[in-house]
Design a protein around this motif. Structure first.
Motif, PDB file in Angstrom:
ATOM      1  N   ASP A 111      -2.032  -4.969  -7.945  1.00 25.30           N
ATOM      2  CA  ASP A 111      -3.011  -4.118  -8.624  1.00 25.30           C
ATOM      3  C   ASP A 111      -4.124  -4.940  -9.280  1.00 25.30           C
ATOM      4  O   ASP A 111      -4.626  -4.583 -10.340  1.00 25.30           O
ATOM      5  N   TYR A 112      -4.525  -6.027  -8.634  1.00 25.46           N
ATOM      6  CA  TYR A 112      -5.614  -6.855  -9.146  1.00 25.46           C
ATOM      7  C   TYR A 112      -6.974  -6.254  -8.799  1.00 25.46           C
ATOM      8  O   TYR A 112      -7.994  -6.643  -9.377  1.00 25.46           O
ATOM      9  N   ALA A 113      -6.989  -5.354  -7.829  1.00 22.15           N
ATOM     10  CA  ALA A 113      -8.198  -4.630  -7.448  1.00 22.15           C
ATOM     11  C   ALA A 113      -7.786  -3.216  -7.084  1.00 22.15           C
ATOM     12  O   ALA A 113      -6.597  -2.930  -6.908  1.00 22.15           O
ATOM     13  N   CYS A 114      -8.765  -2.355  -6.975  1.00 22.30           N
ATOM     14  CA  CYS A 114      -8.495  -0.931  -6.764  1.00 22.30           C
ATOM     15  C   CYS A 114      -8.757  -0.549  -5.311  1.00 22.30           C
ATOM     16  O   CYS A 114      -9.679  -1.061  -4.680  1.00 22.30           O
ATOM     17  N   SER A 115      -7.942   0.356  -4.787  1.00 17.72           N
ATOM     18  CA  SER A 115      -8.171   0.827  -3.418  1.00 17.72           C
ATOM     19  C   SER A 115      -9.154   1.987  -3.371  1.00 17.72           C
ATOM     20  O   SER A 115      -9.633   2.351  -2.300  1.00 17.72           O
ATOM     21  N   LYS A 116      -9.463   2.560  -4.526  1.00 16.58           N
ATOM     22  CA  LYS A 116     -10.357   3.714  -4.560  1.00 16.58           C
ATOM     23  C   LYS A 116     -11.779   3.314  -4.190  1.00 16.58           C
ATOM     24  O   LYS A 116     -12.186   2.171  -4.375  1.00 16.58           O
ATOM     25  N   ARG A 117     -12.519   4.291  -3.730  1.00 16.66           N
ATOM     26  CA  ARG A 117     -13.917   4.038  -3.387  1.00 16.66           C
ATOM     27  C   ARG A 117     -14.801   4.333  -4.593  1.00 16.66           C
ATOM     28  O   ARG A 117     -15.759   5.098  -4.533  1.00 16.66           O
ATOM     29  N   LEU A 118     -14.418   3.712  -5.694  1.00 17.77           N
ATOM     30  CA  LEU A 118     -15.118   3.834  -6.966  1.00 17.77           C
ATOM     31  C   LEU A 118     -15.299   2.432  -7.547  1.00 17.77           C
ATOM     32  O   LEU A 118     -14.547   1.512  -7.205  1.00 17.77           O
ATOM     33  N   PRO A 119     -16.270   2.227  -8.433  1.00 18.98           N
ATOM     34  CA  PRO A 119     -16.441   0.903  -9.043  1.00 18.98           C
ATOM     35  C   PRO A 119     -15.185   0.470  -9.796  1.00 18.98           C
ATOM     36  O   PRO A 119     -14.511   1.284 -10.423  1.00 18.98           O
ATOM     37  N   PHE A 120     -14.866  -0.811  -9.720  1.00 20.08           N
ATOM     38  CA  PHE A 120     -13.701  -1.344 -10.427  1.00 20.08           C
ATOM     39  C   PHE A 120     -13.992  -2.768 -10.883  1.00 20.08           C
ATOM     40  O   PHE A 120     -14.875  -3.447 -10.351  1.00 20.08           O
ATOM     41  N   THR A 121     -13.242  -3.187 -11.884  1.00 19.75           N
ATOM     42  CA  THR A 121     -13.337  -4.560 -12.382  1.00 19.75           C
ATOM     43  C   THR A 121     -12.134  -5.333 -11.872  1.00 19.75           C
ATOM     44  O   THR A 121     -10.998  -5.000 -12.213  1.00 19.75           O
ATOM     45  N   ILE A 152     -15.011  -2.805   4.883  1.00 19.34           N
ATOM     46  CA  ILE A 152     -13.619  -3.131   4.573  1.00 19.34           C
ATOM     47  C   ILE A 152     -12.662  -2.108   5.184  1.00 19.34           C
ATOM     48  O   ILE A 152     -11.437  -2.285   5.147  1.00 19.34           O
ATOM     49  N   GLY A 153     -13.215  -1.060   5.789  1.00 16.83           N
ATOM     50  CA  GLY A 153     -12.408   0.065   6.253  1.00 16.83           C
ATOM     51  C   GLY A 153     -11.280  -0.302   7.202  1.00 16.83           C
ATOM     52  O   GLY A 153     -10.152   0.170   7.052  1.00 16.83           O
ATOM     53  N   ARG A 154     -11.562  -1.133   8.195  1.00 22.97           N
ATOM     54  CA  ARG A 154     -10.530  -1.489   9.177  1.00 22.97           C
ATOM     55  C   ARG A 154      -9.357  -2.202   8.506  1.00 22.97           C
ATOM     56  O   ARG A 154      -8.191  -1.887   8.765  1.00 22.97           O
ATOM     57  N   ALA A 155      -9.656  -3.145   7.633  1.00 23.92           N
ATOM     58  CA  ALA A 155      -8.590  -3.879   6.949  1.00 23.92           C
ATOM     59  C   ALA A 155      -7.825  -2.967   5.990  1.00 23.92           C
ATOM     60  O   ALA A 155      -6.605  -3.090   5.845  1.00 23.92           O
ATOM     61  N   MET A 156      -8.530  -2.052   5.326  1.00 27.47           N
ATOM     62  CA  MET A 156      -7.865  -1.090   4.443  1.00 27.47           C
ATOM     63  C   MET A 156      -6.921  -0.196   5.248  1.00 27.47           C
ATOM     64  O   MET A 156      -5.813   0.123   4.799  1.00 27.47           O
ATOM     65  N   LEU A 157      -7.359   0.214   6.426  1.00 31.53           N
ATOM     66  CA  LEU A 157      -6.512   1.025   7.300  1.00 31.53           C
ATOM     67  C   LEU A 157      -5.288   0.226   7.744  1.00 31.53           C
ATOM     68  O   LEU A 157      -4.156   0.730   7.719  1.00 31.53           O
ATOM     69  N   MET A 158      -5.494  -1.010   8.139  1.00 29.42           N
ATOM     70  CA  MET A 158      -4.396  -1.858   8.588  1.00 29.42           C
ATOM     71  C   MET A 158      -3.366  -2.078   7.481  1.00 29.42           C
ATOM     72  O   MET A 158      -2.167  -2.176   7.743  1.00 29.42           O
ATOM     73  N   SER A 159      -3.831  -2.135   6.239  1.00 27.76           N
ATOM     74  CA  SER A 159      -2.927  -2.370   5.117  1.00 27.76           C
ATOM     75  C   SER A 159      -2.321  -1.079   4.573  1.00 27.76           C
ATOM     76  O   SER A 159      -1.514  -1.116   3.643  1.00 27.76           O
ATOM     77  N   GLY A 160      -2.726   0.067   5.140  1.00 26.55           N
ATOM     78  CA  GLY A 160      -2.159   1.344   4.723  1.00 26.55           C
ATOM     79  C   GLY A 160      -2.749   1.910   3.451  1.00 26.55           C
ATOM     80  O   GLY A 160      -2.189   2.849   2.869  1.00 26.55           O
ATOM     81  N   LEU A 161      -3.896   1.389   3.021  1.00 23.53           N
ATOM     82  CA  LEU A 161      -4.499   1.844   1.770  1.00 23.53           C
ATOM     83  C   LEU A 161      -5.536   2.947   1.979  1.00 23.53           C
ATOM     84  O   LEU A 161      -5.806   3.722   1.066  1.00 23.53           O
ATOM     85  N   TRP A 162      -6.149   2.995   3.170  1.00 21.97           N
ATOM     86  CA  TRP A 162      -7.089   4.060   3.526  1.00 21.97           C
ATOM     87  C   TRP A 162      -6.580   4.747   4.788  1.00 21.97           C
ATOM     88  O   TRP A 162      -5.763   4.188   5.530  1.00 21.97           O
ATOM     89  N   SER A 168      -9.472   6.832   0.705  1.00 17.57           N
ATOM     90  CA  SER A 168      -8.404   6.170  -0.035  1.00 17.57           C
ATOM     91  C   SER A 168      -7.216   7.113  -0.222  1.00 17.57           C
ATOM     92  O   SER A 168      -7.362   8.221  -0.743  1.00 17.57           O
ATOM     93  N   TRP A 169      -6.035   6.655   0.205  1.00 21.23           N
ATOM     94  CA  TRP A 169      -4.835   7.477   0.015  1.00 21.23           C
ATOM     95  C   TRP A 169      -4.575   7.725  -1.464  1.00 21.23           C
ATOM     96  O   TRP A 169      -4.092   8.797  -1.850  1.00 21.23           O
ATOM     97  N   GLU A 170      -4.881   6.749  -2.301  1.00 18.25           N
ATOM     98  CA  GLU A 170      -4.667   6.911  -3.740  1.00 18.25           C
ATOM     99  C   GLU A 170      -5.526   8.042  -4.293  1.00 18.25           C
ATOM    100  O   GLU A 170      -5.059   8.879  -5.069  1.00 18.25           O
ATOM    101  N   GLU A 171      -6.787   8.084  -3.877  1.00 13.18           N
ATOM    102  CA  GLU A 171      -7.670   9.152  -4.340  1.00 13.18           C
ATOM    103  C   GLU A 171      -7.243  10.512  -3.797  1.00 13.18           C
ATOM    104  O   GLU A 171      -7.281  11.521  -4.511  1.00 13.18           O
ATOM    105  N   LEU A 172      -6.856  10.539  -2.529  1.00 12.90           N
ATOM    106  CA  LEU A 172      -6.415  11.801  -1.941  1.00 12.90           C
ATOM    107  C   LEU A 172      -5.179  12.334  -2.657  1.00 12.90           C
ATOM    108  O   LEU A 172      -5.060  13.540  -2.909  1.00 12.90           O
ATOM    109  N   ASN A 173      -4.267  11.433  -3.000  1.00  9.94           N
ATOM    110  CA  ASN A 173      -3.063  11.840  -3.713  1.00  9.94           C
ATOM    111  C   ASN A 173      -3.403  12.347  -5.114  1.00  9.94           C
ATOM    112  O   ASN A 173      -2.852  13.356  -5.579  1.00  9.94           O
ATOM    113  N   GLU A 174      -4.328  11.659  -5.784  1.00 10.46           N
ATOM    114  CA  GLU A 174      -4.739  12.100  -7.119  1.00 10.46           C
ATOM    115  C   GLU A 174      -5.404  13.470  -7.060  1.00 10.46           C
ATOM    116  O   GLU A 174      -5.200  14.308  -7.949  1.00 10.46           O
ATOM    117  N   ARG A 175      -6.188  13.699  -6.021  1.00  9.07           N
ATOM    118  CA  ARG A 175      -6.841  14.998  -5.891  1.00  9.07           C
ATOM    119  C   ARG A 175      -5.810  16.100  -5.679  1.00  9.07           C
ATOM    120  O   ARG A 175      -5.908  17.182  -6.264  1.00  9.07           O
TER     121      ARG A 175
END
Length: 256
Positions: A111-121, A152-162, A168-175
């Motif tokens: 969790d050093y970075a966010c998978s969401k398509r929103l700004p993050f630190t 970054i989409g292809r790598a996110m898909l490969m890692s199961g995050l998008w 983003s699966w995380e955003e879809l789940n939150e919604r």
């Protein structure tokens, strides 16, 4: 620009990206025992898949043996990898596969970075890697924050995050949770509402687990839910309490 053995042109930015991704993975997999690991140190970390994938990728990058022994001083990793990319890219892992391992470790596990398509630190330990990602177009720099781009989409898909649509699966789940808890709020029983207003997560959790079934609140005489059900609905509990208190999450209904 550098033309590698297989004819693909790589820029110095990609060389640097390879190096910074590798260096951050080495730090994460040796930092538990040594802040500046030397060649010969053993890769360490939790026995979870993200770390196992990182170990394997570091081996493919010629930075660690198959037995998990570091082959290059951690302080020299970025330069070492950049030089290898320059001289022997055709025998090096594709950048998307390195990104997959990196994302699985730092986004999916640490969790050093966010998978969401929103700004993050980002976490300070991956700041150099994020700078390199931005330089290659995988992220956009927003002063002190970053936001992922389509690249970054292809790598996110490969890692199961998008998913395949670049969401983003995380955003879809939150919604999904948000919509479900808005339904629950619309007919929330008084006792559950009072528990939410006093931030009693245990009481709200027990009520949700046992009584919010198929979009309907059951009477409070319903049997208590099993422990595993309580553990699984922690996000729902937090969201229902926030909604009851009138706290709104920005962009919760807007998934890119």
């Amino acid at each position: 620009m550098v033309v590698c053995n297989h004819g693909v042109t790589y820029s110095s930015a990609i060389q640097k990206l390879y190096g910074e991704l590798a260096a951050s993975m080495v730090r994460a997999t040796t930092g538990f025992c040594e802040p500046h690991a030397r060649a010969g140190a053993r890769l360490r970390g939790p026995s979870v898949s993200a770390f196992q994938v990182a170990y394997a990728e570091l081996s493919r990058l010629r930075l660690a043996s198959r037995e998990g022994i570091l082959l290059v001083d951690s302080d020299e990793v970025a330069n070492f990898v950049a030089e290898v990319v320059l001289s022997d890219q055709s025998n090096y892992p594709p950048i998307d596969e390195v990104l997959e391992a990196w994302l699985s470790l730092f986004v999916g596990q640490l969790d050093y970075a966010c998978s969401k398509r929103l700004p993050f630190t980002p976490h300070p330990d991956i700041k150099l890697a994020m700078d390199a990602l931005a330089s290659c177009g995988y992220a956009q720099r927003l002063i002190d924050n970053f936001i992922w781009t389509e690249e970054i989409g292809r790598a996110m898909l490969m890692s199961g995050l998008w998913n395949e649509d670049g969401l983003s699966w995380e955003e879809l789940n939150e919604r999904e949770i948000d919509l479900d808890m808005r339904k629950a709020l619309a007919s929330i029983p008084d006792d559950v509402k009072h528990a939410a207003l006093r931030n009693d997560r245990v009481a709200v959790g027990k009520a949700l687990a046992a009584r919010w079934i198929n979009d309907v609140w059951l009477p409070d005489t319903a049997d208590e839910a099993p422990w595993w059900r309580l553990a699984a609905i922690a996000p729902e509990v937090i969201r229902l309490i926030d909604l009851t208190e009138g706290i709104s999450c920005p962009n919760i209904n807007d998934v890119n």
